[in-house]
Write a protein that holds these residues in place. Sequence first.
Motif, PDB file in Angstrom:
ATOM      1  N   UNK A   3       0.831  -1.209   0.000  1.00 23.96           N
ATOM      2  CA  UNK A   3       0.000   0.000   0.000  1.00 23.96           C
ATOM      3  C   UNK A   3       0.863   1.256   0.000  1.00 23.96           C
ATOM      4  N   UNK A   4       1.942   1.244   0.732  1.00 26.05           N
ATOM      5  CA  UNK A   4       2.825   2.407   0.778  1.00 26.05           C
ATOM      6  C   UNK A   4       3.487   2.639  -0.577  1.00 26.05           C
ATOM      7  N   UNK A   5       3.862   1.565  -1.252  1.00 24.52           N
ATOM      8  CA  UNK A   5       4.496   1.693  -2.564  1.00 24.52           C
ATOM      9  C   UNK A   5       3.502   2.147  -3.633  1.00 24.52           C
ATOM     10  N   UNK A   6       2.260   1.684  -3.559  1.00 24.41           N
ATOM     11  CA  UNK A   6       1.252   2.022  -4.568  1.00 24.41           C
ATOM     12  C   UNK A   6       0.571   3.371  -4.332  1.00 24.41           C
ATOM     13  N   UNK A   7       0.618   3.865  -3.117  1.00 25.60           N
ATOM     14  CA  UNK A   7      -0.096   5.098  -2.776  1.00 25.60           C
ATOM     15  C   UNK A   7       0.200   6.276  -3.696  1.00 25.60           C
ATOM     16  N   UNK A   8       1.458   6.548  -4.038  1.00 25.20           N
ATOM     17  CA  UNK A   8       1.711   7.680  -4.944  1.00 25.20           C
ATOM     18  C   UNK A   8       1.056   7.499  -6.316  1.00 25.20           C
ATOM     19  N   UNK A   9       1.003   6.268  -6.809  1.00 24.72           N
ATOM     20  CA  UNK A   9       0.381   6.005  -8.106  1.00 24.72           C
ATOM     21  C   UNK A   9      -1.144   6.112  -8.017  1.00 24.72           C
ATOM     22  N   UNK A  10      -1.705   5.615  -6.921  1.00 25.45           N
ATOM     23  CA  UNK A  10      -3.152   5.730  -6.733  1.00 25.45           C
ATOM     24  C   UNK A  10      -3.562   7.192  -6.588  1.00 25.45           C
ATOM     25  N   UNK A  55      -2.307  18.629  -3.312  1.00 26.88           N
ATOM     26  CA  UNK A  55      -3.443  17.705  -3.245  1.00 26.88           C
ATOM     27  C   UNK A  55      -2.975  16.268  -3.454  1.00 26.88           C
ATOM     28  N   UNK A  56      -2.087  16.058  -4.428  1.00 26.90           N
ATOM     29  CA  UNK A  56      -1.528  14.719  -4.660  1.00 26.90           C
ATOM     30  C   UNK A  56      -0.847  14.203  -3.393  1.00 26.90           C
ATOM     31  N   UNK A  57      -0.048  15.039  -2.758  1.00 28.62           N
ATOM     32  CA  UNK A  57       0.675  14.634  -1.544  1.00 28.62           C
ATOM     33  C   UNK A  57      -0.310  14.312  -0.407  1.00 28.62           C
ATOM     34  N   UNK A  58      -1.350  15.115  -0.259  1.00 32.07           N
ATOM     35  CA  UNK A  58      -2.351  14.841   0.780  1.00 32.07           C
ATOM     36  C   UNK A  58      -3.049  13.512   0.531  1.00 32.07           C
ATOM     37  N   UNK A  59      -3.393  13.231  -0.715  1.00 31.09           N
ATOM     38  CA  UNK A  59      -4.055  11.965  -1.034  1.00 31.09           C
ATOM     39  C   UNK A  59      -3.113  10.783  -0.814  1.00 31.09           C
ATOM     40  N   UNK A  60      -1.840  10.961  -1.121  1.00 33.21           N
ATOM     41  CA  UNK A  60      -0.850   9.909  -0.848  1.00 33.21           C
ATOM     42  C   UNK A  60      -0.789   9.642   0.648  1.00 33.21           C
ATOM     43  N   UNK A  61      -0.695  10.695   1.431  1.00 30.97           N
ATOM     44  CA  UNK A  61      -0.615  10.553   2.891  1.00 30.97           C
ATOM     45  C   UNK A  61      -1.898   9.960   3.467  1.00 30.97           C
ATOM     46  N   UNK A  62      -3.051  10.312   2.889  1.00 28.84           N
ATOM     47  CA  UNK A  62      -4.313   9.764   3.381  1.00 28.84           C
ATOM     48  C   UNK A  62      -4.338   8.251   3.190  1.00 28.84           C
ATOM     49  N   UNK A  63      -3.836   7.778   2.068  1.00 25.34           N
ATOM     50  CA  UNK A  63      -3.776   6.336   1.819  1.00 25.34           C
ATOM     51  C   UNK A  63      -2.818   5.668   2.793  1.00 25.34           C
ATOM     52  N   UNK A  64      -1.721   6.325   3.134  1.00 25.44           N
ATOM     53  CA  UNK A  64      -0.776   5.771   4.113  1.00 25.44           C
ATOM     54  C   UNK A  64      -1.404   5.684   5.495  1.00 25.44           C
ATOM     55  N   UNK A  65      -2.354   6.559   5.764  1.00 27.45           N
ATOM     56  CA  UNK A  65      -2.965   6.628   7.096  1.00 27.45           C
ATOM     57  C   UNK A  65      -3.556   5.293   7.532  1.00 27.45           C
ATOM     58  N   UNK A  66      -4.136   4.552   6.618  1.00 26.45           N
ATOM     59  CA  UNK A  66      -4.786   3.294   6.951  1.00 26.45           C
ATOM     60  C   UNK A  66      -4.610   2.296   5.807  1.00 26.45           C
ATOM     61  N   UNK A  67      -3.382   1.873   5.543  1.00 27.82           N
ATOM     62  CA  UNK A  67      -3.157   1.000   4.393  1.00 27.82           C
ATOM     63  C   UNK A  67      -3.923  -0.315   4.511  1.00 27.82           C
ATOM     64  N   UNK A  68      -4.433  -0.769   3.394  1.00 26.48           N
ATOM     65  CA  UNK A  68      -5.160  -2.045   3.314  1.00 26.48           C
ATOM     66  C   UNK A  68      -6.439  -2.050   4.136  1.00 26.48           C
ATOM     67  N   UNK A  69      -6.963  -0.907   4.480  1.00 31.53           N
ATOM     68  CA  UNK A  69      -8.148  -0.856   5.326  1.00 31.53           C
ATOM     69  C   UNK A  69      -9.303  -1.652   4.727  1.00 31.53           C
ATOM     70  N   UNK A  70      -9.417  -1.682   3.429  1.00 31.50           N
ATOM     71  CA  UNK A  70     -10.495  -2.418   2.775  1.00 31.50           C
ATOM     72  C   UNK A  70     -10.421  -3.921   2.974  1.00 31.50           C
ATOM     73  N   UNK A  71      -9.268  -4.438   3.376  1.00 28.56           N
ATOM     74  CA  UNK A  71      -9.120  -5.863   3.598  1.00 28.56           C
ATOM     75  C   UNK A  71      -9.342  -6.265   5.051  1.00 28.56           C
ATOM     76  N   UNK A  72      -9.511  -5.306   5.925  1.00 27.67           N
ATOM     77  CA  UNK A  72      -9.735  -5.632   7.329  1.00 27.67           C
ATOM     78  C   UNK A  72     -11.102  -6.287   7.494  1.00 27.67           C
ATOM     79  N   UNK A  73     -11.177  -7.313   8.313  1.00 27.23           N
ATOM     80  CA  UNK A  73     -12.479  -7.959   8.505  1.00 27.23           C
ATOM     81  C   UNK A  73     -13.456  -7.017   9.209  1.00 27.23           C
TER      82      UNK A  73
END
Length: 75
Positions: A3-10, A55-73
């Motif tokens: 997630x940390x590696x993909x965040x800048x691309x996302x 804005x790009x940097x904020x969105x990158x950091x937001x993704x880092x805030x909770x990586x893989x959150x969608x996979x949490x049960x």
Amino acid sequence: MLAYALSPFLAAWSMKHGPVLPGRWRWFSTLNADLDGYTPQRVAGFDPAAKGFKLWWQRTRWTWRNPYNGWHPKR
């Protein structure tokens, strides 16, 4: 770590297509917000008027805030 590696691309993808990641890519987002989630949640250090690189940097950091959150049960 992925997630940390993909965040800048996302975040870059979101600059053209909007703050909601498509399909399964949404797994890298938080469950309760899009990539601009800092705005309604008023997270310190995030600027709701940001554009361009900031804005790009904020969105990158937001993704880092909770990586893989969608996979949490769901609890």
